[in-house]
Motif scaffolding. Sequence first.
Motif, PDB file in Angstrom:
ATOM      1  N   VAL A   1      43.309 -14.605  -2.510  1.00  0.00           N
ATOM      2  CA  VAL A   1      43.056 -15.241  -1.216  1.00  0.00           C
ATOM      3  C   VAL A   1      42.602 -16.666  -1.530  1.00  0.00           C
ATOM      4  O   VAL A   1      41.501 -16.878  -2.041  1.00  0.00           O
ATOM      5  CB  VAL A   1      41.971 -14.487  -0.413  1.00  0.00           C
ATOM      6  CG1 VAL A   1      41.688 -15.213   0.892  1.00  0.00           C
ATOM      7  CG2 VAL A   1      42.413 -13.054  -0.140  1.00  0.00           C
ATOM      8  N   VAL A   2      43.448 -17.637  -1.246  1.00  0.00           N
ATOM      9  CA  VAL A   2      43.120 -19.013  -1.611  1.00  0.00           C
ATOM     10  C   VAL A   2      42.360 -19.733  -0.495  1.00  0.00           C
ATOM     11  O   VAL A   2      41.611 -20.679  -0.760  1.00  0.00           O
ATOM     12  CB  VAL A   2      44.389 -19.804  -1.993  1.00  0.00           C
ATOM     13  CG1 VAL A   2      45.074 -19.171  -3.189  1.00  0.00           C
ATOM     14  CG2 VAL A   2      45.352 -19.924  -0.831  1.00  0.00           C
ATOM     15  N   LEU A   3      42.550 -19.291   0.751  1.00  0.00           N
ATOM     16  CA  LEU A   3      41.821 -19.843   1.887  1.00  0.00           C
ATOM     17  C   LEU A   3      41.402 -18.680   2.770  1.00  0.00           C
ATOM     18  O   LEU A   3      42.227 -17.795   3.061  1.00  0.00           O
ATOM     19  CB  LEU A   3      42.690 -20.817   2.685  1.00  0.00           C
ATOM     20  CG  LEU A   3      43.149 -22.082   1.955  1.00  0.00           C
ATOM     21  CD1 LEU A   3      44.213 -22.803   2.768  1.00  0.00           C
ATOM     22  CD2 LEU A   3      41.972 -23.013   1.673  1.00  0.00           C
ATOM     23  N   HIS A   4      40.152 -18.670   3.191  1.00  0.00           N
ATOM     24  CA  HIS A   4      39.626 -17.534   3.925  1.00  0.00           C
ATOM     25  C   HIS A   4      39.583 -17.805   5.422  1.00  0.00           C
ATOM     26  O   HIS A   4      39.359 -18.933   5.877  1.00  0.00           O
ATOM     27  CB  HIS A   4      38.224 -17.181   3.427  1.00  0.00           C
ATOM     28  CG  HIS A   4      38.203 -16.651   2.030  1.00  0.00           C
ATOM     29  ND1 HIS A   4      38.257 -15.320   1.737  1.00  0.00           N
ATOM     30  CD2 HIS A   4      38.148 -17.308   0.837  1.00  0.00           C
ATOM     31  CE1 HIS A   4      38.228 -15.148   0.425  1.00  0.00           C
ATOM     32  NE2 HIS A   4      38.161 -16.339  -0.145  1.00  0.00           N
ATOM     33  N   ARG A   5      39.790 -16.746   6.175  1.00  0.00           N
ATOM     34  CA  ARG A   5      39.657 -16.821   7.626  1.00  0.00           C
ATOM     35  C   ARG A   5      38.287 -17.402   7.980  1.00  0.00           C
ATOM     36  O   ARG A   5      37.273 -17.037   7.399  1.00  0.00           O
ATOM     37  CB  ARG A   5      39.797 -15.413   8.206  1.00  0.00           C
ATOM     38  CG  ARG A   5      39.593 -15.330   9.707  1.00  0.00           C
ATOM     39  CD  ARG A   5      39.710 -13.895  10.176  1.00  0.00           C
ATOM     40  NE  ARG A   5      39.497 -13.792  11.613  1.00  0.00           N
ATOM     41  CZ  ARG A   5      39.551 -12.653  12.283  1.00  0.00           C
ATOM     42  NH1 ARG A   5      39.804 -11.516  11.650  1.00  0.00           N
ATOM     43  NH2 ARG A   5      39.352 -12.646  13.592  1.00  0.00           N
TER      44      ARG A   5
END
Length: 404
Positions: free
Chosen positions: A145-149
């Motif tokens: 996951v490179v960018l999280h919600r």
Amino acid sequence: MPLDEALARLLENAQPRLRTERVSTFEADGRVLAQDAVSALTVPPRDNSAMDGYAVRAADCAQPGAVLSVAQRIPAGIVGTPLAAGSAARIFTGAQIPEGADAVVMQEDTAPLEGDGLGRVRVEAPPTAGQWIRRAGEDVASGDVVLHRGERLTPQALGLAASIGMDTLEVSMRPRVALLSTGDELVMPGEVAPQDMKPGAIYNSNRFFMRALLRRLGCEVSDLGIVPDKREATIEALRQAAASHDLIVTTGGVSVGEEDHIKAAVQALGSLELWSLSMKPGKPFAYGRIGDAHICGLPGNPVSSFLTFLLLVRPFLLTLQGATRVAPQPVPMRADFDWPRADRRREFLRARRNAAGGLDLFSNQSSGVLTSTVWGDGVIDTPAGQPFKAGDLVQFISFASLLA
């Protein structure tokens, strides 16, 4: 009400309820990510060169001055052949390391020599195994996951999303915000020349920085202009704004004077949940609900309006969009001035950094002096009743962190 308590109650009411939409990664700067960005590939996908130079076997050039034949030339995007012992490959930044090579010698540490084919190269500085090689997956592994919600997307985040092949991103829709000013004394720049201003009239500066602040936070702004200081007009303006907006932001009219009608108008149309803060500048502040719309009533004095927006409305709007990091991050810094007259309220002093690494104070801390917010780099968060002296550490909140 103490500022921290007011902020906590505000954020309780800012439960994310905005819909989401998929937008081009090019257009997603500043938006709040509504879905994790998961990589379907490894970045980089193969070992590659971090330098322009020569791919070698480190054992072949363990002594300074080793001479190797140049067997191949590998630019980025080309896959070379296995590297034979005693040879080198001319390689360029980003090109895949050929099988058999275990180091890269940058071209500054080599001397090209004449010879058959691609010639020869003398290695002046012996390399160590792994030198100047970027390993496969050292940036991103497949499944990461490179960018999280909940992250607010930055330019670098957009680049990271693009690096894993994402041309679109799922983000929260922009909050619809109605902005209105109250005050019979307000005049718009351009409508009346400075020399023709009537006694008591002032230009509406709040409207300009409020629109800019809201847009920086990704809002769709409906500017409803200036509402007269009349109860009926205020009620009607709020009624219309509540029908089609997620949030109404007002400036002025939230104090306790006979010409201040925001409080009564909100109570006539809905509910008022917060009223008056223990902070300086910015004591007059209102929060309530009119139907499904939230309303934040800010003070009329420009510095008060500016700071209550940054410290309360900004985190409220970010939370409404599903952002997970909304609070400012104070930094301990040295005050280079005395502050002996602590107020009974929590106070935010406009200050800026100096060349000595400390903080200087703006000379006039009045809530009407907007120049202090342009001169200053931020504010010192000063607890109620707590003086300090030059040399003491204070908590500094930069405008850069609040305006991003």
